[in-house]
Scaffold this active site. Structure first.
Site, mmCIF file in Angstrom:
data_model
loop_
_atom_site.group_PDB
_atom_site.id
_atom_site.type_symbol
_atom_site.label_atom_id
_atom_site.label_comp_id
_atom_site.label_asym_id
_atom_site.label_seq_id
_atom_site.Cartn_x
_atom_site.Cartn_y
_atom_site.Cartn_z
ATOM 1 N N ASN A 136 27.439 14.303 -19.681
ATOM 2 C CA ASN A 136 25.874 14.474 -19.078
ATOM 3 C C ASN A 136 26.100 14.635 -17.437
ATOM 4 O OD1 ASN A 136 23.492 14.746 -21.070
ATOM 5 N ND2 ASN A 136 24.842 13.037 -22.164
ATOM 6 N N GLU A 181 20.834 17.660 -24.789
ATOM 7 C CA GLU A 181 20.965 16.419 -23.651
ATOM 8 C C GLU A 181 21.366 17.278 -22.423
ATOM 9 O OE1 GLU A 181 23.139 13.203 -24.659
ATOM 10 O OE2 GLU A 181 22.907 13.329 -26.562
ATOM 11 N N ILE A 231 22.746 -2.862 -21.789
ATOM 12 C CA ILE A 231 21.292 -3.010 -21.431
ATOM 13 C C ILE A 231 21.152 -3.563 -19.936
ATOM 14 C CG2 ILE A 231 19.331 -4.203 -22.176
ATOM 15 C CD1 ILE A 231 20.617 -4.262 -25.079
ATOM 16 N N LEU A 232 20.495 -2.592 -19.347
ATOM 17 C CA LEU A 232 20.066 -2.940 -17.907
ATOM 18 C C LEU A 232 19.454 -4.205 -17.841
ATOM 19 C CD1 LEU A 232 19.172 0.121 -15.733
ATOM 20 C CD2 LEU A 232 21.285 -1.020 -15.571
ATOM 21 N N ARG A 262 23.908 -11.276 -17.272
ATOM 22 C CA ARG A 262 23.201 -9.900 -17.258
ATOM 23 C C ARG A 262 22.537 -9.881 -15.883
ATOM 24 N NH1 ARG A 262 19.439 -7.784 -21.729
ATOM 25 N NH2 ARG A 262 21.564 -7.799 -23.040
ATOM 26 N N ASN A 276 16.737 8.010 -18.963
ATOM 27 C CA ASN A 276 17.796 7.526 -19.962
ATOM 28 C C ASN A 276 17.669 8.959 -20.842
ATOM 29 O OD1 ASN A 276 20.003 6.369 -21.482
ATOM 30 N ND2 ASN A 276 18.377 5.806 -23.064
ATOM 31 N N ASP A 291 11.830 -2.455 -22.119
ATOM 32 C CA ASP A 291 11.995 -2.515 -23.591
ATOM 33 C C ASP A 291 12.925 -1.328 -23.948
ATOM 34 O OD1 ASP A 291 10.006 -4.535 -24.288
ATOM 35 O OD2 ASP A 291 8.627 -3.223 -24.076
ATOM 36 N N VAL A 292 13.964 -1.833 -24.698
ATOM 37 C CA VAL A 292 14.980 -0.756 -24.590
ATOM 38 C C VAL A 292 14.692 0.494 -25.420
ATOM 39 C CG1 VAL A 292 17.270 -0.106 -25.848
ATOM 40 C CG2 VAL A 292 16.941 -2.223 -24.756
ATOM 41 N N HIS A 342 18.690 9.674 -24.767
ATOM 42 C CA HIS A 342 18.952 9.246 -25.935
ATOM 43 C C HIS A 342 19.267 10.066 -27.162
ATOM 44 C CE1 HIS A 342 19.087 5.563 -28.969
ATOM 45 N NE2 HIS A 342 18.253 6.757 -29.697
HETATM 46 C C1 GRF Z 1 25.060 10.740 -25.428
HETATM 47 O O1 GRF Z 1 25.219 11.307 -26.647
HETATM 48 C C2 GRF Z 1 24.174 10.081 -24.728
HETATM 49 O O2 GRF Z 1 22.642 10.453 -25.585
HETATM 50 C C3 GRF Z 1 24.263 8.630 -25.382
HETATM 51 O O3 GRF Z 1 25.800 8.756 -24.961
HETATM 52 C C4 GRF Z 1 26.414 9.945 -25.012
HETATM 53 C C5 GRF Z 1 27.014 10.203 -23.765
HETATM 54 O O4 GRF Z 1 27.810 11.031 -23.620
HETATM 55 N N1 GRF Z 1 23.541 7.652 -24.485
HETATM 56 P P1 GRF Z 1 28.626 11.551 -22.169
HETATM 57 O O5 GRF Z 1 29.041 10.197 -21.770
HETATM 58 O O6 GRF Z 1 27.508 12.014 -21.305
HETATM 59 O O7 GRF Z 1 29.319 12.742 -22.677
#
Ligand code: GRF
Length: 218
Positions: free
Chosen positions: A21, A184, A99-100, A72, A114, A153-154, A116
């Site tokens: 990403n 993504e 978790i931040l 944390r 984020n 909240d996560v 997900h």
């Molecule tokens: C992705 O699937 C993202 O949705 C999740 O962790 C993975 C990270 O992949 N939170 P990368 O490190 O960006 O390749």
């Protein structure tokens, strides 16, 4: 009229692993689709391949490993200090595992995104590949990914964008994850561009888009 050159807003990317990403963010910037610069990459792990990707792009990196802090909150204070020093306007969690701390969320309200790997609120909570494995185990026919605002909240903050993919009968966790990952890589830079361009409106735990009507699938 001012003759000042507009400054390019600074983004920090928080990572823990592979960094695909992060690469998608760099690509979007190179293609002029994301009008921001990555000012800092923070990793929760010293051995994250994402750190090498950042270094290859000449980006400043630092490792803030939660386990080297007493709490944390202390790790959160270190993250805030690094973000402030880099003068970042927004933060992307791109495969960031810890978790931040709520203090970080409070320091950058509605400015942390984020990604997900599920269609939230389904399969919230776990880190990849857990949401993909849970989707397969549940027998859903459609899954996908969600970009959301990070709140205390996560995985429960306002949803900014979602993309769906089919779940096929012969899918494995790997094949489903790969199909979701393509989305993504498209959605996170797009949502960041919406944030930086001031088009995101957040209220009543909902995110909406103002201005022109570009949608995730355009
Ligand atoms: C992705 O699937 C993202 O949705 C999740 O962790 C993975 C990270 O992949 N939170 P990368 O490190 O960006 O390749």
């Amino acid at each position: 009229m001012s003759d000042e050159t507009p400054t390019i807003p600074a983004l920090a990317v928080l990572v823990s692993g592979r960094g695909s990403n992060l690469t998608a963010i760099f690509r979007a910037i190179e293609r002029d689709e994301l009008h921001a610069r990555v000012a800092l990459v923070i990793s929760s792990r010293a051995d994250a391949p994402a750190l090498d990707i950042a270094r290859q792009h000449g980006i400043e990196t630092c490792v803030i490993a939660p386990k080297s802090f007493a709490s944390r909150a202390e790790a959160g204070a270190a993250i805030i200090a690094a973000l402030q020093e880099a003068h970042v306007r927004a933060v992307a969690l791109a495969g960031y595992k810890p978790i931040l701390d709520a203090s970080v969320v409070g320091a950058y309200p509605n400015r942390i995104l984020n990604v997900h790997p599920s269609l939230l609120p389904a399969f919230a909570g776990g880190m990849a590949p857990r949401p993909q494995a849970d989707a397969l185990a549940a027998g859903v026919k459609v899954s996908g990914c969600t970009v959301h605002i990070v709140t205390a909240d996560v995985d429960a903050g306002p949803i900014v964008a979602q993309a769906a993919v089919p779940v096929l009968d012969d899918d494995t966790v790997e094949s489903l994850s790969a199909r979701i990952l393509v989305e993504e890589h498209r959605l996170l830079p797009l949502a960041l561009e919406w944030l930086f361009s001031g088009r995101l409106r957040i209220g009543n735990n909902r995110a909406s888009l103002t201005g022109t009507s570009q949608q995730p699938d355009e």
